[in-house]
Design a protein around this motif. Structure first.
Motif, mmCIF file in Angstrom:
data_model
loop_
_atom_site.group_PDB
_atom_site.id
_atom_site.type_symbol
_atom_site.label_atom_id
_atom_site.label_comp_id
_atom_site.label_asym_id
_atom_site.label_seq_id
_atom_site.Cartn_x
_atom_site.Cartn_y
_atom_site.Cartn_z
ATOM 1 N N SER A 548 6.872 -2.466 -4.999
ATOM 2 C CA SER A 548 5.623 -3.042 -4.451
ATOM 3 C C SER A 548 5.268 -2.533 -2.951
ATOM 4 C CB SER A 548 5.864 -4.585 -4.623
ATOM 5 O OG SER A 548 4.685 -5.147 -3.907
ATOM 6 N N LEU A 549 4.089 -1.987 -2.773
ATOM 7 C CA LEU A 549 3.667 -1.504 -1.657
ATOM 8 C C LEU A 549 3.584 -2.411 -0.519
ATOM 9 C CD1 LEU A 549 1.195 1.330 -2.616
ATOM 10 C CD2 LEU A 549 3.554 1.704 -2.251
ATOM 11 N N LEU A 550 2.844 -3.753 -1.059
ATOM 12 C CA LEU A 550 3.050 -4.788 -0.314
ATOM 13 C C LEU A 550 4.244 -5.252 0.345
ATOM 14 C CD1 LEU A 550 1.008 -7.132 0.892
ATOM 15 C CD2 LEU A 550 1.585 -8.386 -1.198
ATOM 16 N N ARG A 551 5.362 -5.288 -0.529
ATOM 17 C CA ARG A 551 6.636 -5.502 0.002
ATOM 18 C C ARG A 551 7.407 -4.347 0.694
ATOM 19 N NH1 ARG A 551 8.112 -8.134 -5.856
ATOM 20 N NH2 ARG A 551 7.333 -10.218 -5.530
ATOM 21 N N LEU A 552 6.950 -3.365 0.384
ATOM 22 C CA LEU A 552 7.695 -2.003 1.139
ATOM 23 C C LEU A 552 7.229 -2.006 2.526
ATOM 24 C CD1 LEU A 552 9.143 0.591 0.949
ATOM 25 C CD2 LEU A 552 7.175 1.579 0.115
ATOM 26 N N LYS A 553 5.962 -2.219 2.525
ATOM 27 C CA LYS A 553 5.417 -2.457 4.241
ATOM 28 C C LYS A 553 6.267 -3.339 5.154
ATOM 29 C CE LYS A 553 1.239 -5.143 4.090
ATOM 30 N NZ LYS A 553 0.069 -5.175 4.476
ATOM 31 N N ARG A 554 6.768 -4.433 4.462
ATOM 32 C CA ARG A 554 7.438 -5.528 5.267
ATOM 33 C C ARG A 554 8.841 -5.038 5.633
ATOM 34 N NH1 ARG A 554 6.960 -10.311 1.652
ATOM 35 N NH2 ARG A 554 8.050 -11.563 3.450
ATOM 36 N N LEU A 555 9.312 -4.015 4.768
ATOM 37 C CA LEU A 555 10.747 -3.932 4.935
ATOM 38 C C LEU A 555 11.168 -2.978 6.343
ATOM 39 C CD1 LEU A 555 11.813 -2.600 1.214
ATOM 40 C CD2 LEU A 555 12.039 -4.954 2.303
ATOM 41 N N PRO A 556 12.077 -3.431 6.965
ATOM 42 C CA PRO A 556 12.345 -2.722 8.346
ATOM 43 C C PRO A 556 13.283 -1.373 8.147
ATOM 44 C CG PRO A 556 13.807 -4.644 7.909
ATOM 45 C CD PRO A 556 12.964 -4.397 6.818
ATOM 46 N N VAL A 557 12.438 -0.587 7.280
ATOM 47 C CA VAL A 557 13.428 0.784 6.926
ATOM 48 C C VAL A 557 12.729 1.831 7.825
ATOM 49 C CG1 VAL A 557 14.103 0.043 4.894
ATOM 50 C CG2 VAL A 557 11.827 1.180 5.044
ATOM 51 N N GLN A 558 13.492 2.870 8.075
ATOM 52 C CA GLN A 558 13.023 3.979 9.017
ATOM 53 C C GLN A 558 13.088 5.201 8.010
ATOM 54 O OE1 GLN A 558 16.087 2.107 10.114
ATOM 55 N NE2 GLN A 558 14.632 0.890 11.169
ATOM 56 N N LYS A 559 13.537 5.211 6.825
ATOM 57 C CA LYS A 559 13.537 6.528 6.023
ATOM 58 C C LYS A 559 13.449 6.209 4.624
ATOM 59 C CE LYS A 559 16.725 9.214 7.025
ATOM 60 N NZ LYS A 559 18.209 9.994 7.061
ATOM 61 N N LEU A 560 12.455 7.170 3.933
ATOM 62 C CA LEU A 560 12.483 7.077 2.490
ATOM 63 C C LEU A 560 13.344 8.369 2.158
ATOM 64 C CD1 LEU A 560 9.122 6.126 1.464
ATOM 65 C CD2 LEU A 560 10.843 4.577 1.572
ATOM 66 N N LYS A 561 14.067 8.177 1.041
ATOM 67 C CA LYS A 561 14.880 9.485 0.539
ATOM 68 C C LYS A 561 14.370 9.626 -0.959
ATOM 69 C CE LYS A 561 19.202 10.152 0.958
ATOM 70 N NZ LYS A 561 20.632 10.146 0.955
ATOM 71 N N ILE A 562 13.892 10.961 -1.033
ATOM 72 C CA ILE A 562 13.190 11.184 -2.327
ATOM 73 C C ILE A 562 14.374 11.582 -3.186
ATOM 74 C CG2 ILE A 562 11.609 12.921 -3.510
ATOM 75 C CD1 ILE A 562 10.223 13.253 -0.942
ATOM 76 N N ASP A 563 14.382 10.957 -4.476
ATOM 77 C CA ASP A 563 15.314 11.225 -5.549
ATOM 78 C C ASP A 563 15.322 12.574 -5.946
ATOM 79 O OD1 ASP A 563 17.430 9.771 -7.558
ATOM 80 O OD2 ASP A 563 16.035 10.967 -8.739
ATOM 81 N N GLN A 564 16.464 13.216 -6.271
ATOM 82 C CA GLN A 564 16.823 14.509 -6.612
ATOM 83 C C GLN A 564 16.095 14.809 -8.004
ATOM 84 O OE1 GLN A 564 21.076 15.254 -6.885
ATOM 85 N NE2 GLN A 564 21.176 13.473 -8.221
ATOM 86 N N GLY A 565 15.946 13.886 -8.784
ATOM 87 C CA GLY A 565 15.017 14.146 -9.877
ATOM 88 C C GLY A 565 13.583 14.768 -9.971
ATOM 89 N N PHE A 566 13.281 14.379 -8.572
ATOM 90 C CA PHE A 566 11.591 14.871 -8.493
ATOM 91 C C PHE A 566 11.901 16.141 -7.648
ATOM 92 C CE2 PHE A 566 11.044 10.206 -8.077
ATOM 93 C CZ PHE A 566 10.435 9.959 -9.512
ATOM 94 N N VAL A 567 12.863 16.432 -7.130
ATOM 95 C CA VAL A 567 13.208 17.759 -6.376
ATOM 96 C C VAL A 567 13.505 18.889 -7.513
ATOM 97 C CG1 VAL A 567 14.489 18.908 -4.324
ATOM 98 C CG2 VAL A 567 13.754 16.391 -4.285
ATOM 99 N N ALA A 568 14.159 18.701 -8.458
ATOM 100 C CA ALA A 568 14.637 19.480 -9.253
ATOM 101 C C ALA A 568 13.457 20.612 -9.887
ATOM 102 C CB ALA A 568 15.418 18.941 -10.330
ATOM 103 N N GLY A 569 12.478 19.995 -10.111
ATOM 104 C CA GLY A 569 11.319 20.574 -10.527
ATOM 105 C C GLY A 569 10.445 21.560 -9.596
ATOM 106 N N LEU A 570 10.851 21.218 -8.347
ATOM 107 C CA LEU A 570 9.929 21.827 -7.324
ATOM 108 C C LEU A 570 10.305 23.410 -7.323
ATOM 109 C CD1 LEU A 570 10.094 19.313 -4.453
ATOM 110 C CD2 LEU A 570 8.362 19.811 -6.170
ATOM 111 N N PRO A 571 9.338 24.176 -7.090
ATOM 112 C CA PRO A 571 7.805 23.915 -6.641
ATOM 113 C C PRO A 571 7.056 24.016 -7.737
ATOM 114 C CG PRO A 571 8.445 26.118 -5.860
ATOM 115 C CD PRO A 571 9.739 25.490 -6.389
ATOM 116 N N TRP A 572 7.583 24.263 -8.850
ATOM 117 C CA TRP A 572 6.914 24.933 -9.916
ATOM 118 C C TRP A 572 6.320 23.870 -11.160
ATOM 119 C CZ3 TRP A 572 11.632 27.047 -8.779
ATOM 120 C CH2 TRP A 572 11.483 28.091 -8.047
ATOM 121 N N ASP A 573 7.021 22.700 -11.021
ATOM 122 C CA ASP A 573 6.627 21.611 -11.745
ATOM 123 C C ASP A 573 5.387 20.832 -11.126
ATOM 124 O OD1 ASP A 573 6.701 18.601 -12.829
ATOM 125 O OD2 ASP A 573 8.014 19.615 -13.998
#
Length: 643
Positions: A548-573
């Motif tokens: 939930s973006l509403l909840r995400l913006k309240r979280l005191p986090v400094q970093k988002l890690k992109i899951d490797q499942g989305f990286v595997a097809g780059l840059p062609w997919d």
């Protein structure tokens, strides 16, 4: 000054004056006695005696009046204090939220308070002069009231739950205390009843009891109630010499529904599946939701294997029809595992385990079907048990190892951090893959202990690197959902930092997106407490859960890690590329770093860099290795553009 005190003062002055006169005159008489001896002296003595007697009488009266006035003043003060106490008692009596009813010795109501009228609906004038029997609900037998009065006569008090009737006719529960009041002579004078309306508490108890045994989403029996009914059914089947069948149903690829359409649609689909399954069954069949997308069916009179197989096929066919959900036409298949009583198992727990083994067989064969339990299937379960036992021993025998995978800054390609990953060095099997033992550790609960062990070793290693002069910005440690949900996580992190002496700013805790969103409010509290320690926080596997973006913006986090499942097809997919762009843009808008994992090619690193990503991790930068084998000098070159 009050009139009482003025009278007392006058009496005291009179008493004092007469006493002085009496003393003076007595002295005069004595002097005259010694100075004169004639007839005149005798006459003076007689007059003196008369005067002495008269003045003594006046003194006595003045003294009596003084004492009476002083006593009357004390009595007035006592009466004033009594009236003040009565006023306070009356205020408490009228303002308390508990209903109060007072009767005389014959049981006639003589007084009620405001709360009584609010709870019962009766006004004071409607009940005064009546007897409490007018409130009887008919809920209790005569023996109940007999026991109550026996307790009153024996101990002078009775407390308990009692059901009475309001003026509207509604029957409701009270918690009531009745006491006997006796006078100064020990004789019974009144009865006092104090009671509270506990109908809301009763409703809450009933609701909690229902929720404890039913699934809140589908309103079906949950695992606890299903297991209890299965035990009762097997006991009855054993007595009546009949067979039972247990079918475990798992919806195929249900996670895709949640990931693509969201959990709201997924929940509606689960409710629709529950309604359709329930419509298929008649008496003698219990349907339950055990959790997630897993359902269970218990057929209490199913003596033959053919009948159980036919029931399974009916379920599969019934689920193939489309489910219209919010404008979507959804299709879902299922996998079913079947276990029979008494042929396969003699207890409800064993029946469930065997059905789970049969379900695993169905999934291994390609899903969308059913399988029957056989003894061979227990080999897989036995292997999992043995692995769990060996894993516990590995913790005690120090067979676990911490490997470190480098994290590079995409712009400078320098090594800026590491991620701590656990490995198992088995004495006979060698290095065991995490994919083999991590799921078992999560299922058995050992993962929390393993995470805590890895955290302490990673902090110690980071301190060693710092003492050696190696500049690293952070060491990242994964926190499982089990450990993250535990309240002692804060204490464990604080203890690890204290024992090792590591500056909290160099420790980064990675929490999966699903762990955060399972219970966002608890996660928010936990993360803010961790931030108070000064540690860094990152959301791992971002994009695989339901954020939930509403909840995400309240979280005191400094970093988002992109899951490797989305990286595997780059840059062609194109789909992966679009998702990665959105995640990077989202993180940048919230002031967070973007960390891509699973980078195995230079083109993937180049794509992430061109879209504004900050950090990269994967085999292209370096594999996980022991601390002593990290290559600190390697600076890979990222091409400026991808093909």
């Amino acid at each position: 000054m009050s009139a009482t005190y003025r009278v007392a003062l006058r009496a005291a002055l009179l008493y004092l004056l007469l006493s002085v006169i009496w003393l003076q005159f007595s002295g005069y008489l004595l002097n005259s006695f010694f100075d004169n001896s004639d007839e005149q002296l005798r006459w003076q003595l007689i007059n003196g005696y008369v005067w002495v007697l008269f003045s003594a009488g006046l003194i006595f009266l003045a003294r009596t009046q003084l004492l009476r006035c002083l006593g009357f003043g004390a009595t007035l003060r006592e009466h004033h204090a009594d009236r003040e106490r009565l006023r306070q008692a009356a205020a408490v009596f009228d303002c308390t939220r508990e209903g109060v009813l007072v009767t005389d010795r014959k049981g006639v109501i003589v007084h009620v308070n405001r709360a009584f009228m609010q709870i019962t609906g009766y006004q004071g004038e409607e009940v005064l002069g009546q007897e409490p029997r007018m409130f009887k609900s008919g809920h209790h037998p005569a023996t109940f009231y007999q026991t109550m009065f026996e307790a009153l006569q024996r101990s002078g008090e009775w407390s308990g739950e009692i059901w009475n009737r309001r003026k509207s006719g509604e029957i409701y529960p009270q918690w009531q205390t009745i006491r006997l009041i006796r006078d100064d002579h020990g004789e019974l004078s009144h009865y006092v009843a104090v009671f509270s309306d506990i109908s809301k508490i009763k409703d809450s108890e009933h609701e909690l009891k229902y929720l404890a045994h039913h699934d809140p989403l589908t309103d079906l029996p949950n695992r606890l109630l299903f297991t209890d009914r299965a035990q009762q059914a097997l006991a009855s089947a054993q007595i009546n010499k009949r067979g039972c069948a247990l079918l475990l149903i798992d919806l195929d690829h249900f996670k895709m529904i949640n990931d693509s359409l969201g959990h709201t649609i997924g929940d509606k689909l689960l409710k629709a599946v529950a309604r359709r399954l329930k419509a298929m069954f008649g008496p003698g069949i219990t349907l339950a939701r055990l959790g997630g997308d897993e359902f269970a069916v218990l057929a209490e009179n199913c003596p033959q294997l053919v009948q159980a197989a036919a029931l399974a096929q009916r379920i599969l066919d019934g689920l193939k029809e489309q489910f219209p959900i919010d404008g979507h036409q959804l299709f879902i298949n299922a996998s079913i595992g079947i276990s029979l009583f008494p042929g396969d198992a003699l207890s409800a727990e064993q029946l469930l385990r065997n059905a789970d083994s049969a379900l695993f067989k169905t999934k291994s064969a390609g899903r969308d079907g059913y399988a029957l339990y056989t003894e061979e299937l227990t080999a897989h379960a036995q292997q999992r048990v043995e692995t769990a036992f060996e894993l516990r021993r590995a913790l005690e025998q120090h067979e676990l190892r911490v490997y470190y995978q480098p994290v590079h800054d995409l712009k400078s390609c320098r090594l800026v951090g590491v991620e701590a990953l656990v490995r198992w060095e088995h004495p006979q099997r060698g290095l065991v893959s995490p994919a083999e033992f991590i799921p078992i550790a999560e299922r058995t609960g050992l993962i929390a202990e393993i995470d805590a062990w890895v955290m302490r070793h990673a902090c110690e290693q980071m301190c060693q690197w710092q003492r050696a002069g190696l500049a690293l910005s952070f060491v990242a440690v994964n926190v499982s959902s089990r450990l993250f949900a535990r309240h002692e996580l804060y204490q464990q992190v604080a203890q690890a930092l204290h024992d090792t002496g590591l500056d909290p700013a160099y420790l980064e805790l990675e929490v999966t997106e699903s762990a955060v969103m399972d219970d966002p409010e608890v996660a928010l509290e936990q993360m803010y407490r961790l931030r108070e320690l000064g540690v860094r926080l990152a959301i791992d596997d971002f994009g695989t859960g339901y954020s939930s973006l509403l909840r995400l913006k309240r979280l005191p986090v400094q970093k988002l890690k992109i899951d490797q499942g989305f990286v595997a097809g780059l840059p062609w997919d194109e789909d992966d590329g679009a998702i990665v762009r959105v995640i990077i843009a989202l993180a940048q808008s919230m002031g967070m770093q973007v960390h891509a994992e699973g980078i195995e090619q230079a083109e993937q690193a180049a794509f992430i860099l061109e879209q504004g990503g900050d950090l990269g991790q994967g085999y292209w930068f370096g594999r996980p290795v022991p601390a002593g084998e990290l290559d600190w000098t390697r600076v890979p070159t990222i091409p400026l553009t991808h093909p």
